[in-house]
Motif scaffolding. Structure first.
Motif, short mmCIF file in Angstrom:
data_model
loop_
_atom_site.label_atom_id
_atom_site.label_comp_id
_atom_site.label_asym_id
_atom_site.label_seq_id
_atom_site.Cartn_x
_atom_site.Cartn_y
_atom_site.Cartn_z
N GLN A 79 0.91 -1.17 0.17
CA GLN A 79 -0.10 0.10 -0.04
C GLN A 79 0.90 1.18 0.14
O GLN A 79 0.40 2.36 -0.18
CB GLN A 79 -0.95 -0.04 1.24
CG GLN A 79 -2.23 -0.83 1.33
CD GLN A 79 -2.87 -0.99 2.39
OE1 GLN A 79 -3.42 0.10 2.71
NE2 GLN A 79 -3.13 -2.00 2.96
N SER A 80 2.08 1.26 0.17
CA SER A 80 3.07 2.29 0.28
C SER A 80 3.43 2.69 -1.42
O SER A 80 3.41 1.80 -2.25
CB SER A 80 4.28 2.16 1.24
OG SER A 80 5.14 1.21 0.58
N GLU A 81 4.40 3.70 -1.16
CA GLU A 81 5.01 4.11 -2.58
C GLU A 81 6.28 3.50 -2.57
O GLU A 81 7.04 3.88 -3.48
CB GLU A 81 5.16 5.58 -2.39
CG GLU A 81 5.83 6.07 -1.23
CD GLU A 81 6.27 7.45 -1.41
OE1 GLU A 81 6.86 8.05 -0.65
OE2 GLU A 81 5.33 8.22 -1.96
N HIS A 82 6.57 2.62 -1.70
CA HIS A 82 8.13 2.12 -1.70
C HIS A 82 8.06 0.61 -2.31
O HIS A 82 7.24 -0.20 -2.44
CB HIS A 82 8.61 1.81 -0.27
CG HIS A 82 8.66 3.22 0.40
ND1 HIS A 82 9.45 4.16 0.11
CD2 HIS A 82 7.72 3.81 1.27
CE1 HIS A 82 9.17 5.23 0.90
NE2 HIS A 82 8.24 4.95 1.66
N GLU A 83 9.56 0.29 -2.67
CA GLU A 83 9.67 -1.20 -3.22
C GLU A 83 10.82 -1.59 -2.18
O GLU A 83 11.74 -0.92 -1.97
CB GLU A 83 10.07 -1.08 -4.61
CG GLU A 83 9.04 -0.72 -5.75
CD GLU A 83 9.45 -1.17 -7.05
OE1 GLU A 83 10.36 -1.56 -7.13
OE2 GLU A 83 8.59 -0.52 -7.82
#
Length: 284
Positions: free
Chosen positions: A249-253
């Motif tokens: 759900q975050s903008e991270h990888e």
């Protein structure tokens, strides 16, 4: 023979005892047999053990069995009566009483409402609150003194005990050292017996290493850090939430590097409900 070799000799003997305890938690542990494994007098060896490890053999066995029991309760459906039997208790009542004293609630309640349950938003209703608990942190690169562990992550304590013994024999234990666990494999796809991890410490100063200790580099950079408060056995639920809910759900990888944990207090003198662990997920 110098002081280091004297102490190392005792540590090697007691590490054999610890290995035997970890590998035979389902069995009655005979004190005389442990003395034979340590190659020390049955009249004195347990006093040496307590002096060097900071707890009695009985306390070690009870702590490890209850730690494993909490894992069974949090992460599986094994009947509580069977967990009690595997933990060396002759009655369910005795096991429940001891478990409640250590974990603050009886086993059945812990299975339903232990700290692992807070990472199940559908049940807890606290999804937004848990999401806010993840912080993005810049972590400096580290050189970690490590001992390899292969097998159940729940038994990495074997490697930590061996590492602490190695450090103690060289008078390298320090209040400033940091305890680090590095985990390479996903327990969902790798067989438990093949899971790879490392027990580690970060010391304030560089030291010369020798087998079985090695130096492991931990990458610096951005990490998603989730602080977990509660028994180590509950962290499987925290990991599942961190990867399956927060990350997607975050903008991270996630970066191509292993996750590590930092342990902020000591399970030998801290109640399981008060244990603090930072789960550090590397980000691309």
């Amino acid at each position: 023979m110098n002081d280091l070799s004297h102490r190392a000799r005792y540590e090697a003997r007691l590490n054999r005892v610890l290995d035997h305890i970890y590998d035979h938690l389902d069995e009655p542990l005979d004190i005389d047999r442990l003395a034979e494994i340590a190659c020390l007098s049955p009249y004195h060896w347990h006093r040496i053990y307590q002096a060097m490890h900071g707890e009695t053999v009985a306390s070690t066995v009870r702590r490890l069995r209850l730690h494993r029991a909490a894992g069974y309760l949090a992460n599986g459906s094994l009947p509580i009566a069977e967990i009690a039997e595997r933990s060396g208790y002759s009655s369910l009542q005795s096991f429940s009483r001891t478990f409640r004293t250590v974990f603050g609630m009886p086993p059945a309640q812990y299975r339903k409402q232990g700290t692992h349950s807070r990472f199940r938003p559908a049940q807890s209703g606290d999804d937004e609150m848990v999401m806010r608990e993840v912080v993005i942190r810049d972590v400096p690169a580290m050189q970690v003194l490590t001992i390899d562990h292969v097998g159940s992550y729940m038994q990495i304590g074997k490697a930590f005990d061996a590492l602490i013994g190695w450090l103690a024999a060289r008078n390298l234990l320090s209040p400033e050292m940091r305890m680090i666990g590095i985990y390479y494999d996903d327990p969902g796809i790798v067989a438990e017996a093949e899971l790879r991890s490392k027990a580690g410490v970060v010391l304030p100063n560089a030291v010369e290493v020798a087998a079985p200790v090695s130096s492991t580099h931990v990458r610096g950079g951005r990490y998603a850090v989730l602080q977990h408060k509660g028994p180590y056995a509950d962290m499987a639920a925290a990991y599942q939430w961190l990867y399956g809910e927060w990350l997607v759900q975050s903008e991270h990888e996630a970066a191509d590097a292993p996750v590590f944990e930092e342990y902020l207090n000591n399970p030998k003198d801290t109640a399981p409900s008060e244990l603090l662990t930072e789960i550090c997920l590397p980000l691309a």
